[in-house]
Design a protein around this motif. Structure first.
Motif, PDB file in Angstrom:
ATOM      1  N   ASP A  30       0.820  -1.211   0.000  1.00 32.70           N
ATOM      2  CA  ASP A  30       0.000   0.000   0.000  1.00 32.70           C
ATOM      3  C   ASP A  30       0.856   1.263   0.000  1.00 32.70           C
ATOM      4  O   ASP A  30       0.461   2.279  -0.583  1.00 32.70           O
ATOM      5  CB  ASP A  30      -0.960   0.006   1.191  1.00 32.70           C
ATOM      6  CG  ASP A  30      -2.159  -0.910   0.980  1.00 32.70           C
ATOM      7  OD1 ASP A  30      -2.383  -1.363  -0.164  1.00 32.70           O
ATOM      8  OD2 ASP A  30      -2.877  -1.163   1.962  1.00 32.70           O
ATOM      9  N   VAL A  31       2.017   1.209   0.629  1.00 33.47           N
ATOM     10  CA  VAL A  31       2.934   2.355   0.592  1.00 33.47           C
ATOM     11  C   VAL A  31       3.368   2.618  -0.843  1.00 33.47           C
ATOM     12  O   VAL A  31       3.344   3.758  -1.311  1.00 33.47           O
ATOM     13  CB  VAL A  31       4.162   2.131   1.506  1.00 33.47           C
ATOM     14  CG1 VAL A  31       5.239   3.171   1.228  1.00 33.47           C
ATOM     15  CG2 VAL A  31       3.750   2.174   2.973  1.00 33.47           C
ATOM     16  N   ALA A  32       3.737   1.573  -1.561  1.00 33.01           N
ATOM     17  CA  ALA A  32       4.175   1.725  -2.958  1.00 33.01           C
ATOM     18  C   ALA A  32       3.048   2.284  -3.822  1.00 33.01           C
ATOM     19  O   ALA A  32       3.269   3.186  -4.646  1.00 33.01           O
ATOM     20  CB  ALA A  32       4.671   0.393  -3.500  1.00 33.01           C
ATOM     21  N   VAL A  33       1.847   1.754  -3.648  1.00 33.61           N
ATOM     22  CA  VAL A  33       0.694   2.236  -4.418  1.00 33.61           C
ATOM     23  C   VAL A  33       0.409   3.694  -4.085  1.00 33.61           C
ATOM     24  O   VAL A  33       0.175   4.517  -4.979  1.00 33.61           O
ATOM     25  CB  VAL A  33      -0.544   1.349  -4.156  1.00 33.61           C
ATOM     26  CG1 VAL A  33      -1.795   1.964  -4.764  1.00 33.61           C
ATOM     27  CG2 VAL A  33      -0.320  -0.057  -4.707  1.00 33.61           C
ATOM     28  N   ALA A  34       0.438   4.035  -2.812  1.00 33.34           N
ATOM     29  CA  ALA A  34       0.158   5.406  -2.388  1.00 33.34           C
ATOM     30  C   ALA A  34       1.219   6.375  -2.892  1.00 33.34           C
ATOM     31  O   ALA A  34       0.898   7.501  -3.285  1.00 33.34           O
ATOM     32  CB  ALA A  34       0.049   5.467  -0.865  1.00 33.34           C
ATOM     33  N   LYS A  35       2.481   5.947  -2.898  1.00 34.76           N
ATOM     34  CA  LYS A  35       3.544   6.806  -3.430  1.00 34.76           C
ATOM     35  C   LYS A  35       3.324   7.077  -4.908  1.00 34.76           C
ATOM     36  O   LYS A  35       3.498   8.205  -5.376  1.00 34.76           O
ATOM     37  CB  LYS A  35       4.916   6.163  -3.226  1.00 34.76           C
ATOM     38  CG  LYS A  35       5.461   6.312  -1.835  1.00 34.76           C
ATOM     39  CD  LYS A  35       6.858   5.722  -1.752  1.00 34.76           C
ATOM     40  CE  LYS A  35       7.424   5.849  -0.355  1.00 34.76           C
ATOM     41  NZ  LYS A  35       8.774   5.274  -0.270  1.00 34.76           N
ATOM     42  N   ASP A  36       2.944   6.048  -5.657  1.00 31.54           N
ATOM     43  CA  ASP A  36       2.672   6.235  -7.083  1.00 31.54           C
ATOM     44  C   ASP A  36       1.515   7.207  -7.300  1.00 31.54           C
ATOM     45  O   ASP A  36       1.578   8.068  -8.180  1.00 31.54           O
ATOM     46  CB  ASP A  36       2.358   4.898  -7.751  1.00 31.54           C
ATOM     47  CG  ASP A  36       3.583   4.033  -7.963  1.00 31.54           C
ATOM     48  OD1 ASP A  36       4.724   4.552  -7.871  1.00 31.54           O
ATOM     49  OD2 ASP A  36       3.398   2.827  -8.235  1.00 31.54           O
ATOM     50  N   GLU A  37       0.465   7.067  -6.506  1.00 29.38           N
ATOM     51  CA  GLU A  37      -0.684   7.964  -6.629  1.00 29.38           C
ATOM     52  C   GLU A  37      -0.279   9.398  -6.282  1.00 29.38           C
ATOM     53  O   GLU A  37      -0.668  10.343  -6.973  1.00 29.38           O
ATOM     54  CB  GLU A  37      -1.824   7.502  -5.726  1.00 29.38           C
ATOM     55  CG  GLU A  37      -2.961   8.497  -5.590  1.00 29.38           C
ATOM     56  CD  GLU A  37      -3.668   8.855  -6.888  1.00 29.38           C
ATOM     57  OE1 GLU A  37      -4.381   9.871  -6.895  1.00 29.38           O
ATOM     58  OE2 GLU A  37      -3.513   8.139  -7.902  1.00 29.38           O
ATOM     59  N   LEU A  38       0.527   9.565  -5.237  1.00 29.95           N
ATOM     60  CA  LEU A  38       0.969  10.902  -4.862  1.00 29.95           C
ATOM     61  C   LEU A  38       1.836  11.510  -5.959  1.00 29.95           C
ATOM     62  O   LEU A  38       1.660  12.669  -6.330  1.00 29.95           O
ATOM     63  CB  LEU A  38       1.735  10.871  -3.536  1.00 29.95           C
ATOM     64  CG  LEU A  38       2.274  12.208  -3.045  1.00 29.95           C
ATOM     65  CD1 LEU A  38       1.153  13.242  -2.909  1.00 29.95           C
ATOM     66  CD2 LEU A  38       3.005  12.029  -1.730  1.00 29.95           C
ATOM     67  N   ASP A  39       2.759  10.731  -6.490  1.00 32.08           N
ATOM     68  CA  ASP A  39       3.598  11.234  -7.582  1.00 32.08           C
ATOM     69  C   ASP A  39       2.745  11.688  -8.770  1.00 32.08           C
ATOM     70  O   ASP A  39       2.979  12.746  -9.353  1.00 32.08           O
ATOM     71  CB  ASP A  39       4.590  10.164  -8.039  1.00 32.08           C
ATOM     72  CG  ASP A  39       5.703   9.914  -7.044  1.00 32.08           C
ATOM     73  OD1 ASP A  39       5.891  10.744  -6.125  1.00 32.08           O
ATOM     74  OD2 ASP A  39       6.388   8.883  -7.186  1.00 32.08           O
ATOM     75  N   ASP A  40       1.749  10.878  -9.119  1.00 35.09           N
ATOM     76  CA  ASP A  40       0.885  11.209 -10.246  1.00 35.09           C
ATOM     77  C   ASP A  40       0.057  12.458  -9.955  1.00 35.09           C
ATOM     78  O   ASP A  40      -0.069  13.340 -10.807  1.00 35.09           O
ATOM     79  CB  ASP A  40      -0.026  10.020 -10.561  1.00 35.09           C
ATOM     80  CG  ASP A  40      -0.746  10.178 -11.880  1.00 35.09           C
ATOM     81  OD1 ASP A  40      -0.090  10.527 -12.889  1.00 35.09           O
ATOM     82  OD2 ASP A  40      -1.971   9.949 -11.917  1.00 35.09           O
ATOM     83  N   ALA A  41      -0.479  12.546  -8.753  1.00 36.79           N
ATOM     84  CA  ALA A  41      -1.292  13.702  -8.385  1.00 36.79           C
ATOM     85  C   ALA A  41      -0.461  14.989  -8.400  1.00 36.79           C
ATOM     86  O   ALA A  41      -0.915  16.021  -8.906  1.00 36.79           O
ATOM     87  CB  ALA A  41      -1.915  13.487  -7.006  1.00 36.79           C
TER      88      ALA A  41
END
Length: 60
Positions: A30-41
């Motif tokens: 979930d950390v990896a997924v959340a980091k990707d979402e934050l980077d994209d946002a």
């Protein structure tokens, strides 16, 4: 601030919150997924000229 900018900032805030929750839970996936979402946002916000620093999100 227009609606698009507000939506982008809301997405950055939500992504930061999800990342904090994932880190707190110790869930590496979930950390990896959340980091990707934050980077994209953050990337999208910056592309639209939205200052993400006001949300405290400087990475991305």
């Amino acid at each position: 601030m227009n609606e698009v900018a507000e939506a982008l900032l809301a997405r950055v805030r939500a992504a930061r919150s999800a990342l904090a929750a994932a880190v707190s839970a110790g869930d590496t996936y979930d950390v990896a997924v959340a980091k990707d979402e934050l980077d994209d946002a953050v990337r999208l916000a910056r592309q639209h000229g939205v200052d993400v620093e006001e949300t405290g999100a400087e990475e991305g």
